[in-house]
Design an enzyme around this catalytic site. Sequence first.
Site, PDB file in Angstrom:
ATOM      1  N   LYS A  85     -10.582  -4.497  -4.488  1.00 42.44           N
ATOM      2  CA  LYS A  85     -11.811  -3.742  -4.726  1.00 42.44           C
ATOM      3  C   LYS A  85     -11.586  -2.260  -4.975  1.00 42.44           C
ATOM      4  CE  LYS A  85     -13.006  -3.841   0.207  1.00 42.44           C
ATOM      5  NZ  LYS A  85     -11.765  -3.266   0.669  1.00 42.44           N
ATOM      6  N   LYS A 129      -3.195  -9.589  -6.830  1.00 36.92           N
ATOM      7  CA  LYS A 129      -4.520 -10.027  -6.377  1.00 36.92           C
ATOM      8  C   LYS A 129      -5.603  -9.049  -6.838  1.00 36.92           C
ATOM      9  CE  LYS A 129      -5.398  -7.866  -2.014  1.00 36.92           C
ATOM     10  NZ  LYS A 129      -6.516  -7.819  -1.145  1.00 36.92           N
ATOM     11  N   LYS A 150       0.829  -1.213   0.000  1.00 35.57           N
ATOM     12  CA  LYS A 150       0.000   0.000   0.000  1.00 35.57           C
ATOM     13  C   LYS A 150       0.858   1.256   0.000  1.00 35.57           C
ATOM     14  CE  LYS A 150      -4.419  -1.704   0.877  1.00 35.57           C
ATOM     15  NZ  LYS A 150      -5.677  -1.763   1.539  1.00 35.57           N
TER      16      LYS A 150
END
Length: 335
Positions: free
Chosen positions: A200, A197, A115
């Site tokens: 969302k 991955k 992140k």
Amino acid sequence: MTTNKPVLLSGIQPSGQLCLGNYIGAIKNWVGLQNDYDGIFLVVDLHALTVKQKPSELRNRCLSFLAQYIACGIDPGSNLLVIQSHVHQHTELAWVLSTLAYMGELNRMTQFKDKSTKHQENINAGLFTYPVLMAADILLYQADLVPVGADQKQHLELARDLAQRFNQRYSDTFVVPEPFIPKQGARIMSLQSPESKMSKSDTNENNFIALLDPPDTIRKKIKRAVTDSFTDIQYDEENRPGLANLLVMYAEVAGMEIKQVVQQFENKCYEVLKSELAEVIIELLKPVQSEYHRVIQDKKYLSDILSNGAENASYRARKTISKVYRKIGLVPRVQ
Ligand code: AQP
């Protein structure tokens, strides 16, 4: 609402749009396990603040995620549905746990590394201490089982370590939670970049199937999914990750083993697999979407669920936090 059943707890941060990865890796298993557990399902809004959010969108998204949990099959009559910020003990416990967590162990967290690469303009302290807040979410309710996708395994190990560390230092206080990570479907991959991955809040919407995507969008996204230049249908995660991901998704959505799916599509081309995959996803999501559109209109129903959730969860949280404060030596407040 307390039962003699073991406690199951899980949550999702209200960022982006709930996607098929979240459904297969987490929500589907919540639904499957809910009857055997005392379930607590969180919309972890404080976690979402670690990435920049528009306030009005965040507010709407919390309710939308709640309605999607229900539409996917979580029964609000027998589980607690809770917005994290409604129970202030989450952050109180997080502070105590942060005094037990070592910088070195937080530095090793791969999600922090991922992140902070994605959000270089906003590498905030919350992003770094995120796993401590997650440990607090779990330990606050003395959770026995935590169903998550594979990406959360490392965070869950930290929650276990912190529980054990606290128990050793101050005597038995926390249940040490067990992870529940599905054997198949624990890591659904991005449609366009199958080496990463499915997420969302990916800025490229073609990378994920949102649970609320209309049928034609689903067909288009699956049709465009990256595969390879082979022609036969084989499961080979390492060398053919795009195809492997489509096979896993098919297996999970249709309730099959991967080898059965491979057999079903033997001698068929990728186009057939893709078009049939799109149709099984559409069939899965049709009732979810219609239930969602019904539930999201009913603001009173949703607010009653949240008020019951907050009240019951706060009761449990107060019990844990007062025990923790007493054990670590804080002076109890006179009532
Ligand atoms: N691709 C995935 N495959 C299987 N499981 C997945 N989960 C997430 N992506 C996949 C599981 O869904 C839950 C979501 O929890 P979260 O929103 O708190 O955390 P996350 O792991 O950061 O999820 P996303 O989708 O990647 O969200 P963004 O893009 O907003 O950061 C967890 O149980 C997770 O394991």
